[in-house]
Design a protein around this motif. Structure first.
Motif, PDB file in Angstrom:
ATOM      1  N   ARG A  30      50.155  31.328  19.500  1.00 46.25           N
ATOM      2  CA  ARG A  30      50.463  31.633  18.110  1.00 46.25           C
ATOM      3  C   ARG A  30      51.732  32.489  18.009  1.00 46.25           C
ATOM      4  O   ARG A  30      52.319  32.891  19.009  1.00 46.25           O
ATOM      5  CB  ARG A  30      49.264  32.322  17.481  1.00 46.25           C
ATOM      6  CG  ARG A  30      47.978  31.475  17.613  1.00 46.25           C
ATOM      7  CD  ARG A  30      46.807  32.095  16.921  1.00 46.25           C
ATOM      8  NE  ARG A  30      47.055  32.195  15.489  1.00 46.25           N
ATOM      9  CZ  ARG A  30      46.271  32.859  14.644  1.00 46.25           C
ATOM     10  NH1 ARG A  30      45.197  33.492  15.113  1.00 46.25           N
ATOM     11  NH2 ARG A  30      46.554  32.906  13.361  1.00 46.25           N
ATOM     12  N   ALA A  31      52.151  32.767  16.797  1.00 45.63           N
ATOM     13  CA  ALA A  31      53.398  33.503  16.589  1.00 45.63           C
ATOM     14  C   ALA A  31      53.366  34.858  17.291  1.00 45.63           C
ATOM     15  O   ALA A  31      54.356  35.275  17.916  1.00 45.63           O
ATOM     16  CB  ALA A  31      53.651  33.680  15.096  1.00 45.63           C
ATOM     17  N   GLY A  32      52.236  35.548  17.206  1.00 44.68           N
ATOM     18  CA  GLY A  32      52.120  36.846  17.867  1.00 44.68           C
ATOM     19  C   GLY A  32      52.255  36.738  19.373  1.00 44.68           C
ATOM     20  O   GLY A  32      52.792  37.650  20.024  1.00 44.68           O
ATOM     21  N   ASP A  33      51.786  35.628  19.936  1.00 42.56           N
ATOM     22  CA  ASP A  33      51.917  35.412  21.373  1.00 42.56           C
ATOM     23  C   ASP A  33      53.376  35.214  21.763  1.00 42.56           C
ATOM     24  O   ASP A  33      53.809  35.650  22.836  1.00 42.56           O
ATOM     25  CB  ASP A  33      51.099  34.188  21.799  1.00 42.56           C
ATOM     26  CG  ASP A  33      49.624  34.338  21.508  1.00 42.56           C
ATOM     27  OD1 ASP A  33      49.076  35.421  21.783  1.00 42.56           O
ATOM     28  OD2 ASP A  33      49.016  33.379  20.996  1.00 42.56           O
ATOM     29  N   VAL A  34      54.134  34.537  20.906  1.00 40.16           N
ATOM     30  CA  VAL A  34      55.561  34.331  21.181  1.00 40.16           C
ATOM     31  C   VAL A  34      56.284  35.671  21.191  1.00 40.16           C
ATOM     32  O   VAL A  34      57.074  35.972  22.102  1.00 40.16           O
ATOM     33  CB  VAL A  34      56.189  33.375  20.146  1.00 40.16           C
ATOM     34  CG1 VAL A  34      57.705  33.291  20.344  1.00 40.16           C
ATOM     35  CG2 VAL A  34      55.552  31.994  20.237  1.00 40.16           C
ATOM     36  N   ARG A  35      56.012  36.510  20.200  1.00 41.80           N
ATOM     37  CA  ARG A  35      56.660  37.824  20.142  1.00 41.80           C
ATOM     38  C   ARG A  35      56.257  38.687  21.341  1.00 41.80           C
ATOM     39  O   ARG A  35      57.088  39.388  21.926  1.00 41.80           O
ATOM     40  CB  ARG A  35      56.294  38.533  18.839  1.00 41.80           C
ATOM     41  CG  ARG A  35      56.848  37.864  17.581  1.00 41.80           C
ATOM     42  CD  ARG A  35      56.641  38.752  16.368  1.00 41.80           C
ATOM     43  NE  ARG A  35      57.081  38.116  15.147  1.00 41.80           N
ATOM     44  CZ  ARG A  35      56.289  37.418  14.335  1.00 41.80           C
ATOM     45  NH1 ARG A  35      54.987  37.289  14.625  1.00 41.80           N
ATOM     46  NH2 ARG A  35      56.765  36.872  13.237  1.00 41.80           N
ATOM     47  N   ALA A  36      54.983  38.633  21.699  1.00 40.07           N
ATOM     48  CA  ALA A  36      54.509  39.423  22.846  1.00 40.07           C
ATOM     49  C   ALA A  36      55.164  38.935  24.137  1.00 40.07           C
ATOM     50  O   ALA A  36      55.510  39.744  25.012  1.00 40.07           O
ATOM     51  CB  ALA A  36      52.988  39.327  22.948  1.00 40.07           C
ATOM     52  N   ALA A  37      55.354  37.624  24.262  1.00 45.44           N
ATOM     53  CA  ALA A  37      56.000  37.077  25.452  1.00 45.44           C
ATOM     54  C   ALA A  37      57.458  37.510  25.516  1.00 45.44           C
ATOM     55  O   ALA A  37      57.966  37.865  26.599  1.00 45.44           O
ATOM     56  CB  ALA A  37      55.894  35.554  25.453  1.00 45.44           C
TER      57      ALA A  37
END
Length: 307
Positions: free
Chosen positions: A169-176
């Motif tokens: 999800r979008a939050g996973d992209v930012r965290a990555a």
């Protein structure tokens, strides 16, 4: 892991409208590749440090399996006994119904239609026929040289791979981005490693059309905001089962048809994951050179990363 949260068809259609780039470029059948200017190329080339070259194509797969229902073809046509005197020659034939789960390939803009329309609002029935595509063909795209970014989710999460059905999800992209020290920018190619290839090697093949890790549709607005030029992964970018009822490949529809972003499917990202981890940087020069097939909806490719 589930592909939830579910997204209604109305919500999906609103998302499609929100990320649409129709009418933006004069060379519409190149879509988001129009974002990659000569300046982008120079900056990408200037970022090369070690010169390590990493190919990303799967081996040509001629064996039937749950993830290869239409195996590629390869046979010899000349074993040195057909032509005249020296030198003798050896020749072979290859062919593939490549828009599946076993051949590394590029999806051109003619590959995906939604509600009867291709990218830029072109009616699919008027632009794709038995002779191929008259709009959005792979020949119109040509080669791409740009900055690539690897989102190595298993490394970020400390797992060997994402299980089929895991939705990024979008939050996973930012965290990555934060964990890997990289930020997706305009004209970039974004590659998602789920560990699909490693899982297949260790546990065996399965049907990724029924279950695979990939992006949830709520990650797409972030990618659209960043202005990416290409999206790809070691699956086909879509999480499966689809979170959108009645839309089996929603990320395909959003990326290709709404945003004009070609897709790279079925990459082998294991060597690239090792190389980027060793280098301590998750950006690289990416070169994608599809076959020049007039009217083609895509092409088998062997993308190359240069660190």
């Amino acid at each position: 892991m589930s592909a939830q949260p579910a997204v209604s068809r109305a919500e999906f259609d609103a998302l499609f409208e929100a990320v649409r780039t129709w009418g933006r470029w004069g060379q519409a059948d190149r879509g988001a590749w129009n974002r990659v200017t000569e300046d982008h190329v120079r900056r990408a080339v200037g970022g090369v440090r070690s010169g390590v070259v990493v190919p990303m194509a799967l081996p040509w797969n001629t064996r039937s399996g749950p993830d290869n229902q239409k195996p590629a073809l390869h046979h010899m046509t000349d074993l040195g006994d057909v032509e005249g005197p020296e030198p003798t020659t050896h020749k072979d034939f290859i062919a593939a119904d490549y828009h599946g789960k076993a051949v590394t390939h590029l999806d051109a803009l003619s590959h995906i239609a939604y509600a009867g329309l291709l990218y830029d609002g072109r009616p699919a029935r008027e632009n794709v026929g038995a002779a191929g595509a008259r709009f959005g063909s792979v020949a119109a795209l040509g080669p791409l040289v740009t900055r690539g970014v690897l989102l190595d989710l298993p490394t970020v999460l400390g797992v060997p791979w994402l299980e089929p059905g895991h939705a990024v999800r979008a939050g996973d992209v930012r965290a990555a981005e934060e964990a890997l020290g990289v930020t997706i920018g305009e004209g970039d190619a974004v590659l998602l490693r789920s560990g699909h290839v490693r899982r297949r090697e260790e546990l065996g093949a399965w049907d990724p059309g029924a279950a695979s890790a990939g992006f949830h549709v709520d990650a797409v607005p972030l990618l659209a905001e960043r202005g990416i030029a290409l999206l790809g992964g070691d699956g086909d970018s879509d999480v499966r089962p689809s979170p959108v009822a009645g839309v089996h490949s929603p990320v395909h529809a959003l990326a290709v048809t709404a945003m004009g972003v070609p897709l790279l499917d079925n990459l082998d990202l294991e060597a690239l994951a090792d190389a980027t981890a060793e280098a301590g940087r998750y950006e690289f020069l990416l070169v994608v050179a599809p076959l020049n097939v007039p009217g083609g909806t895509g092409s088998p490719v062997n993308p190359v990363a240069v660190l």
